[in-house]
Write a protein that holds these residues in place. Structure first.
Motif, PDB file in Angstrom:
ATOM      1  N   PHE A  43     -32.282  46.708 -45.758  1.00 35.27           N
ATOM      2  CA  PHE A  43     -31.524  46.833 -46.998  1.00 35.27           C
ATOM      3  C   PHE A  43     -31.340  45.446 -47.600  1.00 35.27           C
ATOM      4  N   PHE A  44     -32.112  45.174 -48.667  1.00 34.83           N
ATOM      5  CA  PHE A  44     -32.067  43.903 -49.381  1.00 34.83           C
ATOM      6  C   PHE A  44     -31.638  44.196 -50.816  1.00 34.83           C
ATOM      7  N   SER A  45     -30.779  43.348 -51.369  1.00 35.97           N
ATOM      8  CA  SER A  45     -30.271  43.610 -52.709  1.00 35.97           C
ATOM      9  C   SER A  45     -29.692  42.347 -53.328  1.00 35.97           C
ATOM     10  N   THR A  46     -29.679  42.306 -54.647  1.00 31.40           N
ATOM     11  CA  THR A  46     -28.976  41.246 -55.361  1.00 31.40           C
ATOM     12  C   THR A  46     -27.583  41.718 -55.766  1.00 31.40           C
ATOM     13  N   ARG A  47     -27.294  42.998 -55.527  1.00 33.12           N
ATOM     14  CA  ARG A  47     -25.986  43.565 -55.867  1.00 33.12           C
ATOM     15  C   ARG A  47     -24.981  43.260 -54.763  1.00 33.12           C
ATOM     16  N   ALA A  48     -23.715  43.142 -55.152  1.00 34.64           N
ATOM     17  CA  ALA A  48     -22.660  42.902 -54.174  1.00 34.64           C
ATOM     18  C   ALA A  48     -22.292  44.177 -53.429  1.00 34.64           C
ATOM     19  N   ASP A  49     -22.372  45.323 -54.118  1.00 37.02           N
ATOM     20  CA  ASP A  49     -22.008  46.573 -53.443  1.00 37.02           C
ATOM     21  C   ASP A  49     -23.121  47.006 -52.483  1.00 37.02           C
ATOM     22  N   LYS A  50     -22.763  47.832 -51.555  1.00 34.90           N
ATOM     23  CA  LYS A  50     -23.729  48.305 -50.562  1.00 34.90           C
ATOM     24  C   LYS A  50     -23.949  49.802 -50.698  1.00 34.90           C
ATOM     25  N   LYS A  51     -23.940  50.281 -51.924  1.00 36.37           N
ATOM     26  CA  LYS A  51     -24.173  51.698 -52.189  1.00 36.37           C
ATOM     27  C   LYS A  51     -25.575  52.060 -51.716  1.00 36.37           C
ATOM     28  N   THR A  52     -25.675  53.121 -50.931  1.00 35.78           N
ATOM     29  CA  THR A  52     -26.977  53.506 -50.410  1.00 35.78           C
ATOM     30  C   THR A  52     -27.917  53.918 -51.547  1.00 35.78           C
ATOM     31  N   PRO A  53     -29.126  53.404 -51.555  1.00 41.77           N
ATOM     32  CA  PRO A  53     -30.071  53.770 -52.615  1.00 41.77           C
ATOM     33  C   PRO A  53     -30.600  55.190 -52.469  1.00 41.77           C
ATOM     34  N   TYR A  54     -30.302  55.832 -51.353  1.00 45.32           N
ATOM     35  CA  TYR A  54     -30.763  57.207 -51.175  1.00 45.32           C
ATOM     36  C   TYR A  54     -30.270  58.101 -52.311  1.00 45.32           C
ATOM     37  N   PHE A  55     -29.063  57.827 -52.797  1.00 48.20           N
ATOM     38  CA  PHE A  55     -28.497  58.606 -53.888  1.00 48.20           C
ATOM     39  C   PHE A  55     -28.941  58.015 -55.226  1.00 48.20           C
ATOM     40  N   ILE A  56     -30.192  58.245 -55.554  1.00 44.59           N
ATOM     41  CA  ILE A  56     -30.825  57.668 -56.752  1.00 44.59           C
ATOM     42  C   ILE A  56     -30.056  58.026 -58.017  1.00 44.59           C
ATOM     43  N   GLN A  57     -29.463  59.218 -58.051  1.00 40.39           N
ATOM     44  CA  GLN A  57     -28.736  59.646 -59.256  1.00 40.39           C
ATOM     45  C   GLN A  57     -27.577  58.711 -59.587  1.00 40.39           C
ATOM     46  N   TYR A  58     -26.945  58.133 -58.592  1.00 38.65           N
ATOM     47  CA  TYR A  58     -25.863  57.177 -58.839  1.00 38.65           C
ATOM     48  C   TYR A  58     -26.384  55.998 -59.665  1.00 38.65           C
ATOM     49  N   PHE A  59     -27.528  55.456 -59.265  1.00 40.04           N
ATOM     50  CA  PHE A  59     -28.097  54.294 -59.943  1.00 40.04           C
ATOM     51  C   PHE A  59     -28.588  54.650 -61.344  1.00 40.04           C
ATOM     52  N   LEU A  60     -29.185  55.835 -61.474  1.00 37.88           N
ATOM     53  CA  LEU A  60     -29.663  56.276 -62.791  1.00 37.88           C
ATOM     54  C   LEU A  60     -28.494  56.472 -63.750  1.00 37.88           C
ATOM     55  N   GLN A  61     -27.467  57.150 -63.285  1.00 37.89           N
ATOM     56  CA  GLN A  61     -26.299  57.395 -64.129  1.00 37.89           C
ATOM     57  C   GLN A  61     -25.621  56.090 -64.529  1.00 37.89           C
ATOM     58  N   GLU A  62     -25.490  55.182 -63.580  1.00 40.95           N
ATOM     59  CA  GLU A  62     -24.874  53.882 -63.858  1.00 40.95           C
ATOM     60  C   GLU A  62     -25.636  53.158 -64.971  1.00 40.95           C
ATOM     61  N   ALA A  63     -26.960  53.152 -64.886  1.00 36.08           N
ATOM     62  CA  ALA A  63     -27.785  52.452 -65.879  1.00 36.08           C
ATOM     63  C   ALA A  63     -27.726  53.120 -67.245  1.00 36.08           C
ATOM     64  N   GLU A  64     -27.547  54.440 -67.267  1.00 36.52           N
ATOM     65  CA  GLU A  64     -27.470  55.166 -68.534  1.00 36.52           C
ATOM     66  C   GLU A  64     -26.129  54.996 -69.233  1.00 36.52           C
ATOM     67  N   GLU A  65     -25.062  54.882 -68.454  1.00 35.12           N
ATOM     68  CA  GLU A  65     -23.715  54.922 -69.020  1.00 35.12           C
ATOM     69  C   GLU A  65     -23.175  53.583 -69.491  1.00 35.12           C
ATOM     70  N   SER A  66     -23.684  52.486 -68.940  1.00 33.94           N
ATOM     71  CA  SER A  66     -23.130  51.194 -69.335  1.00 33.94           C
ATOM     72  C   SER A  66     -24.151  50.097 -69.087  1.00 33.94           C
ATOM     73  N   PRO A  67     -23.982  48.972 -69.776  1.00 35.54           N
ATOM     74  CA  PRO A  67     -24.873  47.844 -69.505  1.00 35.54           C
ATOM     75  C   PRO A  67     -24.725  47.399 -68.051  1.00 35.54           C
TER      76      PRO A  67
END
Length: 165
Positions: A43-67
């Motif tokens: 698990f490598f990331s530039t993000r501070a949070d450690k949200k599992t990428p398995y839940f792709i919908q979280y990341f998609l929704q985040e990108a759609e809803e705000s900068p």
């Protein structure tokens, strides 16, 4: 014999890990590569949070809803015996790539999965390179490719080209 030990950077660790596993390593723009950190095993990331990428919908929704600040997530995650995937999420300027590629399940053909990952990362690399060479891209190009859920493409709309005399 005195061997000098050195610390590899996190991006070097990630590349080595992928190489040893026999899978491709995707392009990570330099601005993000220097910020890439190993959060945990695979698990490598530039993000501070450690949200599992398995839940792709979280990341998609985040990108759609705000900068969202530019980032990259590169990880293997999943659950059970066959719901595992390699994740490459990249938000960089006007580009959003979310790849969730099946890899690591017990019923998978490892050679075929590695080949599929190489093909997908090669296409993603070409897109990243092409977009970085274009000046002033307007709109957002979103590419979602998932072996576990939905896949789609959103292309920025363009205003009609009007010639004035």
């Amino acid at each position: 014999m005195n061997l000098e030990l050195f610390d590899m950077t996190d991006i070097e660790n990630a590349r080595q890990l992928f190489l040893e596993a026999g899978v491709a390593f995707p392009t990570i723009p330099n601005d993000l590569a220097v910020r890439l950190r190993e959060q945990s095993e695979w698990f490598f990331s530039t993000r501070a949070d450690k949200k599992t990428p398995y839940f792709i919908q979280y990341f998609l929704q985040e990108a759609e809803e705000s900068p969202v600040e530019d980032y990259v997530v590169l990880a293997q995650s999943g659950y059970g015996i066959n719901s595992w995937a390699l994740h490459y999420y990249l938000i960089f300027g006007s580009l959003r790539i979310f790849l969730q590629l099946a890899w690591g399940g017990v019923y998978e053909d490892e050679v075929a999965a590695a080949s599929h990952i190489r093909e997908c990362f090669l296409l993603a690399d070409q897109i990243v390179s092409a977009l970085m060479s274009l000046p002033n891209v307007s709109g957002t190009l979103t590419i979602v490719g998932s072996d576990l859920t939905c896949s789609y493409l959103e292309v920025p709309t363009q205003d009609p080209q009007v010639e004035t005399s």
